[in-house]
Write a protein that holds these residues in place. Sequence first.
Motif, PDB file in Angstrom:
ATOM      1  N   ILE A 167       0.830  -1.204   0.000  1.00  0.00           N
ATOM      2  CA  ILE A 167       0.000   0.000   0.000  1.00  0.00           C
ATOM      3  C   ILE A 167       0.863   1.252   0.000  1.00  0.00           C
ATOM      4  O   ILE A 167       0.613   2.197  -0.754  1.00  0.00           O
ATOM      5  N   ALA A 168       1.895   1.273   0.838  1.00  0.00           N
ATOM      6  CA  ALA A 168       2.754   2.452   0.942  1.00  0.00           C
ATOM      7  C   ALA A 168       3.443   2.752  -0.385  1.00  0.00           C
ATOM      8  O   ALA A 168       3.439   3.898  -0.857  1.00  0.00           O
ATOM      9  N   MET A 169       4.036   1.745  -1.003  1.00  0.00           N
ATOM     10  CA  MET A 169       4.746   1.965  -2.257  1.00  0.00           C
ATOM     11  C   MET A 169       3.789   2.346  -3.386  1.00  0.00           C
ATOM     12  O   MET A 169       4.112   3.179  -4.235  1.00  0.00           O
ATOM     13  N   SER A 170       2.596   1.755  -3.395  1.00  0.00           N
ATOM     14  CA  SER A 170       1.613   2.071  -4.433  1.00  0.00           C
ATOM     15  C   SER A 170       1.138   3.511  -4.314  1.00  0.00           C
ATOM     16  O   SER A 170       1.074   4.251  -5.304  1.00  0.00           O
ATOM     17  N   LEU A 171       0.799   3.926  -3.084  1.00  0.00           N
ATOM     18  CA  LEU A 171       0.334   5.294  -2.886  1.00  0.00           C
ATOM     19  C   LEU A 171       1.449   6.293  -3.151  1.00  0.00           C
ATOM     20  O   LEU A 171       1.225   7.355  -3.743  1.00  0.00           O
ATOM     21  N   TRP A 172       2.655   5.967  -2.704  1.00  0.00           N
ATOM     22  CA  TRP A 172       3.799   6.855  -2.919  1.00  0.00           C
ATOM     23  C   TRP A 172       4.050   7.049  -4.414  1.00  0.00           C
ATOM     24  O   TRP A 172       4.258   8.170  -4.876  1.00  0.00           O
ATOM     25  N   ALA A 173       4.009   5.947  -5.181  1.00  0.00           N
ATOM     26  CA  ALA A 173       4.234   6.035  -6.623  1.00  0.00           C
ATOM     27  C   ALA A 173       3.114   6.830  -7.296  1.00  0.00           C
ATOM     28  O   ALA A 173       3.377   7.630  -8.208  1.00  0.00           O
ATOM     29  N   MET A 174       1.888   6.617  -6.849  1.00  0.00           N
ATOM     30  CA  MET A 174       0.759   7.336  -7.437  1.00  0.00           C
ATOM     31  C   MET A 174       0.878   8.840  -7.192  1.00  0.00           C
ATOM     32  O   MET A 174       0.585   9.648  -8.075  1.00  0.00           O
ATOM     33  N   MET A 175       1.324   9.221  -6.006  1.00  0.00           N
ATOM     34  CA  MET A 175       1.423  10.639  -5.685  1.00  0.00           C
ATOM     35  C   MET A 175       2.609  11.318  -6.365  1.00  0.00           C
ATOM     36  O   MET A 175       2.723  12.538  -6.335  1.00  0.00           O
ATOM     37  N   LYS A 176       3.500  10.537  -6.988  1.00  0.00           N
ATOM     38  CA  LYS A 176       4.599  11.118  -7.748  1.00  0.00           C
ATOM     39  C   LYS A 176       4.175  11.466  -9.180  1.00  0.00           C
ATOM     40  O   LYS A 176       4.951  12.058  -9.927  1.00  0.00           O
ATOM     41  N   THR A 177       2.967  11.074  -9.563  1.00  0.00           N
ATOM     42  CA  THR A 177       2.468  11.348 -10.906  1.00  0.00           C
ATOM     43  C   THR A 177       1.811  12.726 -10.969  1.00  0.00           C
ATOM     44  O   THR A 177       1.703  13.432  -9.958  1.00  0.00           O
ATOM     45  N   ARG A 178       1.349  13.089 -12.152  1.00  0.00           N
ATOM     46  CA  ARG A 178       0.652  14.357 -12.318  1.00  0.00           C
ATOM     47  C   ARG A 178      -0.633  14.393 -11.499  1.00  0.00           C
ATOM     48  O   ARG A 178      -1.067  15.460 -11.065  1.00  0.00           O
ATOM     49  N   LEU A 179      -1.226  13.234 -11.320  1.00  0.00           N
ATOM     50  CA  LEU A 179      -2.443  13.158 -10.510  1.00  0.00           C
ATOM     51  C   LEU A 179      -2.171  13.617  -9.083  1.00  0.00           C
ATOM     52  O   LEU A 179      -2.935  14.392  -8.504  1.00  0.00           O
ATOM     53  N   GLY A 180      -1.074  13.129  -8.510  1.00  0.00           N
ATOM     54  CA  GLY A 180      -0.705  13.545  -7.164  1.00  0.00           C
ATOM     55  C   GLY A 180      -0.421  15.034  -7.094  1.00  0.00           C
ATOM     56  O   GLY A 180      -0.785  15.702  -6.115  1.00  0.00           O
ATOM     57  N   THR A 181       0.218  15.556  -8.136  1.00  0.00           N
ATOM     58  CA  THR A 181       0.489  16.998  -8.193  1.00  0.00           C
ATOM     59  C   THR A 181      -0.810  17.792  -8.223  1.00  0.00           C
ATOM     60  O   THR A 181      -0.942  18.823  -7.554  1.00  0.00           O
ATOM     61  N   ALA A 182      -1.785  17.309  -9.011  1.00  0.00           N
ATOM     62  CA  ALA A 182      -3.076  17.998  -9.104  1.00  0.00           C
ATOM     63  C   ALA A 182      -3.803  17.986  -7.769  1.00  0.00           C
ATOM     64  O   ALA A 182      -4.411  18.995  -7.361  1.00  0.00           O
ATOM     65  N   LEU A 183      -3.738  16.869  -7.045  1.00  0.00           N
ATOM     66  CA  LEU A 183      -4.393  16.786  -5.745  1.00  0.00           C
ATOM     67  C   LEU A 183      -3.743  17.740  -4.749  1.00  0.00           C
ATOM     68  O   LEU A 183      -4.432  18.392  -3.956  1.00  0.00           O
TER      69      LEU A 183
END
Length: 316
Positions: A167-183
Amino acid sequence: MTPAIKWQHMLYWALFLGGMALLPQLVGKGTLRTIIFANYLAIFAMSWDVLSGRTGYISFGHPFLIGIGAYTSAILSYRFDVPLGYSIPIAVVVTMAAGILFFLPALRIKGTYFALVTLAFMELMYQLVQVIRPDLTGGTRGISGVETLIRGAENNYYISLGLMGVIAMSLWAMMKTRLGTALSAIGMNEEAVEGSGLNTTKLKLFAFTVGAGVAGIGGAFYVHYLGSIAPRALFDINFLFTIIVAALLGGASTIIGPLGGAFFLTFLLEYLRPFLPGAERYFIYGGIALVLYMYQPKGLYEVIRQGRARLTGGRT
């Protein structure tokens, strides 16, 4: 972010999880059980961080989501003999669906109103599980004798560690994308994000759905680790307080921060237990959290990052 830095970060994750995997050979069963609770608290804190830490929509109703996942899987397995391989995924889906159904209207309001609405949902859930179909929920006494995933502190440790790590690695990787930047941008200036043409309602709904799914996974696995569930413990204000403080103390909107904050709080509470066996110890860690927040609002993550930057001559 350059490929070298990406590989460096992956190396840090590998070292962290590899070191954690060796702990059963170095510590006793009592310490392992403490770390198991820290792993689950980290999951809850990270799931809260996906929505509240990133977008700034502070939720006081997170146990509502955890409770749906926990109660759904417990009821299915205990009352209807549904195998855990089915009850846990069903619990996650139900958590996400129920969360969207109840919280989607709340995402259209902001600030204090959003926090109060989410708190009301948690209190509503607390009351409902006690009075509606107590033959299923166990009423005020809850359900005991729930099927456990596996026996033994070491086995449960590896399950919780594997779940937390994925879970930690998946969320961390997701938040490194443009989606995470937008959030993150929503948390800084939602109007500006809307002005850029992005649909902030869809972004917030996505963040909430992911957070709800993670909370449902954590709740379902947690109840099958404990082997019991009771509304008074699950919907206790201290439980909510611990989740939020873990995220803020570690460093909101970082994923890594809530993970570290969860471990810090768990061991702090555990070591205070012999001296302050009651709820008084919550005042101690609350005071520590307040002092740290005043010193560094971005939490332990930022303190460590700045310290590392000084040691490396400004390179982070």
